[in-house]
Design a protein around this motif. Sequence first.
Motif, PDB file in Angstrom:
ATOM      1  N   ASP A   1      34.681 124.008  26.240  1.00 27.50           N
ATOM      2  CA  ASP A   1      35.912 124.673  25.824  1.00 27.50           C
ATOM      3  C   ASP A   1      37.117 123.799  26.131  1.00 27.50           C
ATOM      4  O   ASP A   1      37.270 123.319  27.252  1.00 27.50           O
ATOM      5  CB  ASP A   1      36.085 126.011  26.546  1.00 27.50           C
ATOM      6  N   LEU A   2      37.940 123.619  25.110  1.00 25.21           N
ATOM      7  CA  LEU A   2      39.211 122.929  25.238  1.00 25.21           C
ATOM      8  C   LEU A   2      40.237 123.892  24.641  1.00 25.21           C
ATOM      9  O   LEU A   2      40.606 123.785  23.470  1.00 25.21           O
ATOM     10  CB  LEU A   2      39.142 121.616  24.460  1.00 25.21           C
ATOM     11  N   PRO A   3      40.652 124.908  25.422  1.00 24.35           N
ATOM     12  CA  PRO A   3      41.446 126.021  24.892  1.00 24.35           C
ATOM     13  C   PRO A   3      42.731 125.614  24.170  1.00 24.35           C
ATOM     14  O   PRO A   3      43.071 126.204  23.150  1.00 24.35           O
ATOM     15  CB  PRO A   3      41.765 126.865  26.129  1.00 24.35           C
ATOM     16  N   ALA A   4      43.423 124.607  24.662  1.00 24.68           N
ATOM     17  CA  ALA A   4      44.694 124.206  24.052  1.00 24.68           C
ATOM     18  C   ALA A   4      44.519 123.722  22.614  1.00 24.68           C
ATOM     19  O   ALA A   4      45.455 123.765  21.821  1.00 24.68           O
ATOM     20  CB  ALA A   4      45.362 123.127  24.891  1.00 24.68           C
ATOM     21  N   LEU A   5      43.306 123.282  22.282  1.00 18.28           N
ATOM     22  CA  LEU A   5      43.032 122.793  20.927  1.00 18.28           C
ATOM     23  C   LEU A   5      42.197 123.776  20.119  1.00 18.28           C
ATOM     24  O   LEU A   5      41.784 123.477  19.000  1.00 18.28           O
ATOM     25  CB  LEU A   5      42.313 121.442  20.984  1.00 18.28           C
ATOM     26  N   GLY A   6      41.909 124.938  20.707  1.00 18.88           N
ATOM     27  CA  GLY A   6      41.115 125.946  19.997  1.00 18.88           C
ATOM     28  C   GLY A   6      39.654 125.569  19.861  1.00 18.88           C
ATOM     29  O   GLY A   6      38.962 126.070  18.974  1.00 18.88           O
ATOM     30  N   ILE A   7      39.159 124.711  20.736  1.00 20.74           N
ATOM     31  CA  ILE A   7      37.762 124.259  20.670  1.00 20.74           C
ATOM     32  C   ILE A   7      36.926 125.086  21.632  1.00 20.74           C
ATOM     33  O   ILE A   7      37.256 125.221  22.810  1.00 20.74           O
ATOM     34  CB  ILE A   7      37.651 122.758  21.005  1.00 20.74           C
ATOM     35  N   LYS A   8      35.850 125.646  21.105  1.00 18.28           N
ATOM     36  CA  LYS A   8      34.915 126.449  21.885  1.00 18.28           C
ATOM     37  C   LYS A   8      33.543 126.252  21.261  1.00 18.28           C
ATOM     38  O   LYS A   8      33.222 126.859  20.238  1.00 18.28           O
ATOM     39  CB  LYS A   8      35.350 127.917  21.822  1.00 18.28           C
TER      40      LYS A   8
END
Length: 83
Positions: A33-40
């Motif tokens: 998860d890379l929340p700031a980039l919307g990656i999950k």
Amino acid sequence: MKKYTIEPTVIRVKSGQRVELSITTADVQHGFDLPALGIKEAVQPGKTTTVLFTAPAPGEYKVACGILCGPHHDDMTGKLVVD
């Protein structure tokens, strides 16, 4: 990824760069998860998960395991450093 570590703990890229990460797990299912980039993205044992994105503005962005994987799940963190 493996219980309870993300390696490397720091991913360093250049702003505007097209990034391709190949992520694997050594044990159980984890989540990248890379929340700031919307990656999950789910990361399954025995498979490679590819994550593609364009590096954002310079800064530091939190990386975490997004799938509960055991008692030290919250310790699975890292960061994306964008120069």
